[in-house]
Design a protein around this motif. Structure first.
Motif, PDB file in Angstrom:
ATOM      1  N   ASN A 184      34.434   2.930 140.045  1.00  0.00           N
ATOM      2  CA  ASN A 184      34.097   2.067 141.177  1.00  0.00           C
ATOM      3  C   ASN A 184      34.813   0.730 141.065  1.00  0.00           C
ATOM      4  OD1 ASN A 184      31.900  -0.204 140.214  1.00  0.00           O
ATOM      5  ND2 ASN A 184      31.890   1.620 138.902  1.00  0.00           N
ATOM      6  N   ASP A 185      35.124   0.125 142.206  1.00  0.00           N
ATOM      7  CA  ASP A 185      35.842  -1.153 142.239  1.00  0.00           C
ATOM      8  C   ASP A 185      35.003  -2.302 141.675  1.00  0.00           C
ATOM      9  OD1 ASP A 185      38.432  -1.051 144.484  1.00  0.00           O
ATOM     10  OD2 ASP A 185      37.070   0.649 144.346  1.00  0.00           O
ATOM     11  N   ALA A 186      33.707  -2.303 141.932  1.00  0.00           N
ATOM     12  CA  ALA A 186      32.864  -3.448 141.595  1.00  0.00           C
ATOM     13  C   ALA A 186      32.811  -3.722 140.099  1.00  0.00           C
ATOM     14  CB  ALA A 186      31.454  -3.228 142.142  1.00  0.00           C
ATOM     15  N   SER A 189      36.610  -3.844 138.266  1.00  0.00           N
ATOM     16  CA  SER A 189      37.432  -5.043 138.484  1.00  0.00           C
ATOM     17  C   SER A 189      37.210  -6.094 137.398  1.00  0.00           C
ATOM     18  CB  SER A 189      37.149  -5.638 139.863  1.00  0.00           C
ATOM     19  OG  SER A 189      35.767  -5.892 140.031  1.00  0.00           O
ATOM     20  N   TYR A 316      25.123  -2.193 139.202  1.00  0.00           N
ATOM     21  CA  TYR A 316      25.369  -3.300 140.130  1.00  0.00           C
ATOM     22  C   TYR A 316      25.692  -4.544 139.312  1.00  0.00           C
ATOM     23  CZ  TYR A 316      25.123  -5.646 144.657  1.00  0.00           C
ATOM     24  OH  TYR A 316      25.456  -6.306 145.832  1.00  0.00           O
ATOM     25  N   GLY A 339      28.688  -6.280 143.766  1.00  0.00           N
ATOM     26  CA  GLY A 339      28.875  -4.905 144.204  1.00  0.00           C
ATOM     27  C   GLY A 339      28.455  -3.909 143.144  1.00  0.00           C
ATOM     28  N   GLN A 363      29.956   3.511 147.027  1.00  0.00           N
ATOM     29  CA  GLN A 363      30.256   2.272 146.323  1.00  0.00           C
ATOM     30  C   GLN A 363      30.505   1.131 147.303  1.00  0.00           C
ATOM     31  OE1 GLN A 363      33.968   1.219 144.590  1.00  0.00           O
ATOM     32  NE2 GLN A 363      35.005   3.108 145.237  1.00  0.00           N
ATOM     33  N   TYR A 365      31.828  -3.180 147.236  1.00  0.00           N
ATOM     34  CA  TYR A 365      32.310  -4.337 146.485  1.00  0.00           C
ATOM     35  C   TYR A 365      32.790  -5.413 147.437  1.00  0.00           C
ATOM     36  CZ  TYR A 365      34.928  -7.299 143.245  1.00  0.00           C
ATOM     37  OH  TYR A 365      35.380  -8.375 142.516  1.00  0.00           O
TER      38      TYR A 365
END
Length: 431
Positions: A184-186, A189, A316, A339, A363, A365
């Motif tokens: 997932n991007d959140a 990252s 989260y 996110g 997902q 973000y």
């Protein structure tokens, strides 16, 4: 060996000192059998000594993933540079199309071993890295670390070298075991490739370490053993990059796999703080203040119910860091970010090694990605529906339908919201 030689000389002397009539065949046979037994025993002892050599304790394993992202794509400008460079295009041309084709996502070979009761090492290169756009399949170091334990049970250990930073369950989970094709991007990252160079302390009781190992071995999609408690310091500029501001990041994580009836539930919390240094990521003309001392702080919660047979995985995080602002053509160095995601899955065992995992993921973000161009700004809302088929341990096939809504903006893409769907396929070899 000396005893064998002495016995051999005694037998030879006995034979030479007796006449043919005087030789007792039974006695001679007994002496010869004793001599042969001594020789065989010496060979076994030598073999056992060799088995304790450090190089006999090294294992080699790995996996490879081949993907195809070109089926039923409704918008080639939907892409995720961090996830998969063969998905979509980031071209600014109005009629740009993606050159989707077959793509080797990962080719990993892992060397590891317990070379001493208190020293374990792990080295993992990847031979499918992409150092620049359009350049594929270069070798790059992913992991190179050693664990030094300070007790006989190896419950207390220090990990020294380049390894995954203990932030986020899905980040720690190997891509060899993860259901969805990308993280997932959140959470992801927080660190490109999930890794950095540093020193980490991990603690977990022996029984819990065995449980962590079982969650991977029994194909329950575990994350591996990163302790019940972890704490450490690392450079903060992500893997394979030099430290740029002499300011180390500090991180801590707590996670415990509770046994509840037949189910296993693992909650966790993690946080880090440090200062990020922007280097070549900033485009000409983009304004930024204090580019080498940007606050980089996050905290995340995790909750994992392992698939026995139904599973849920959710995380989260919130924090602050750099993010591109298109209104001022600058990088906001204290921007809010948040996110997470939730993944539902089910483990259906057809036979011992024949398994099917249907899964679904959402997902979200809203934040920047510090290691991308101009700390690229993102708003992501993606849905993924897929199935993983494992007919045997050495092979897996994943089909995933993606419904994507991505806004990603930098100085070259000021207004860039892209929506679209596509079918993604991956074949994986385990060895």
């Amino acid at each position: 060996m000396k005893k064998i030689i002495v016995k051999f000389l005694i037998v030879v002397f006995s034979i030479s000192s007796l006449s043919a009539q005087e030789i007792d065949k039974k006695v001679l046979k007994k002496e010869l059998m004793t001599l042969l037994d001594s020789i065989n025993k010496a060979k076994e002892d030598k073999s056992k000594e060799k088995g304790h050599s450090w190089f006999d304790k090294i294992s080699i394993r790995g996996y490879a993933q081949v993907r195809y992202n070109g089926l039923f794509s409704t918008n080639d400008k939907v892409s995720c540079d961090q996830c998969d460079k063969s998905w979509g295009t980031t071209s600014t041309e109005a009629d740009a199309k993606s050159n989707n084709g077959f793509f080797i996502r990962r080719t990993r070979v892992i060397f590891s071993g317990q070379v001493h009761p208190n020293v374990y090492f792990y080295i993992q290169p990847d031979f499918a890295s992409s150092p620049a756009s359009g350049v594929l399949n270069f070798g790059q170091l992913r992991d190179a670390y050693f664990d030094v334990s300070i007790d006989k049970k190896r419950e207390y250990r220090f990990r020294i070298g380049q390894s995954k930073i203990p932030y986020g369950f899905e980040n720690l989970q190997s891509s060899q075991n993860r259901l969805t094709l990308d993280r997932n991007d959140a959470i992801n990252s927080a660190a490109a490739n999930e890794r950095d160079l540093g020193v980490f302390f991990y603690w977990a009781p022996e029984k819990v370490r065995e449980r962590f190992a079982m969650l991977v071995k029994d194909n329950l999609k575990g994350s591996g053993d990163y302790g019940v408690f972890g704490f450490g310091a690392y450079n903060g500029q992500t893997a394979n990059k030099v430290e740029s501001n002499r300011n180390l990041h500090v991180i801590s994580r707590v996670s415990y796999p509770f046994l509840i009836g037949k189910q296993i539930f693992e909650p966790g919390i993690q946080a880090y703080t440090g200062r990020w240094a922007m280097t070549s990521e900033v485009s000409s003309g983009v304004k930024i203040d204090n580019k080498t001392g940007i606050f980089d702080q996050r905290v995340a919660v995790s909750a994992v119910l392992y698939p026995k047979p139904f599973g849920i995985q959710a995380e989260y995080n919130i924090g602050k860091g750099p993010r591109y602002d298109k209104l001022t053509n600058s990088i906001n160095t204290t921007a809010h970010l948040e996110g997470g995601y939730v993944t539902l899955n089910y483990k259906y065992d057809i036979s011992k090694d024949h398994v099917i995992f249907p899964f679904a993921k959402f997902q979200y973000y809203d934040g920047g990605k510090k290691f991308e161009k101009d700390a690229r700004s993102y708003i992501v809302r993606d849905y993924e529906f897929g199935i993983e088929w494992q007919p045997f341990k050495a092979f897996e096939l994943v089909a995933e339908w993606v419904v994507s809504d991505r806004t990603f903006e930098d100085s070259a893409l000021r207004n860039n919201r892209q929506q679209g769907n596509l079918l993604r396929l991956q074949a994986q070899l385990n060895f």
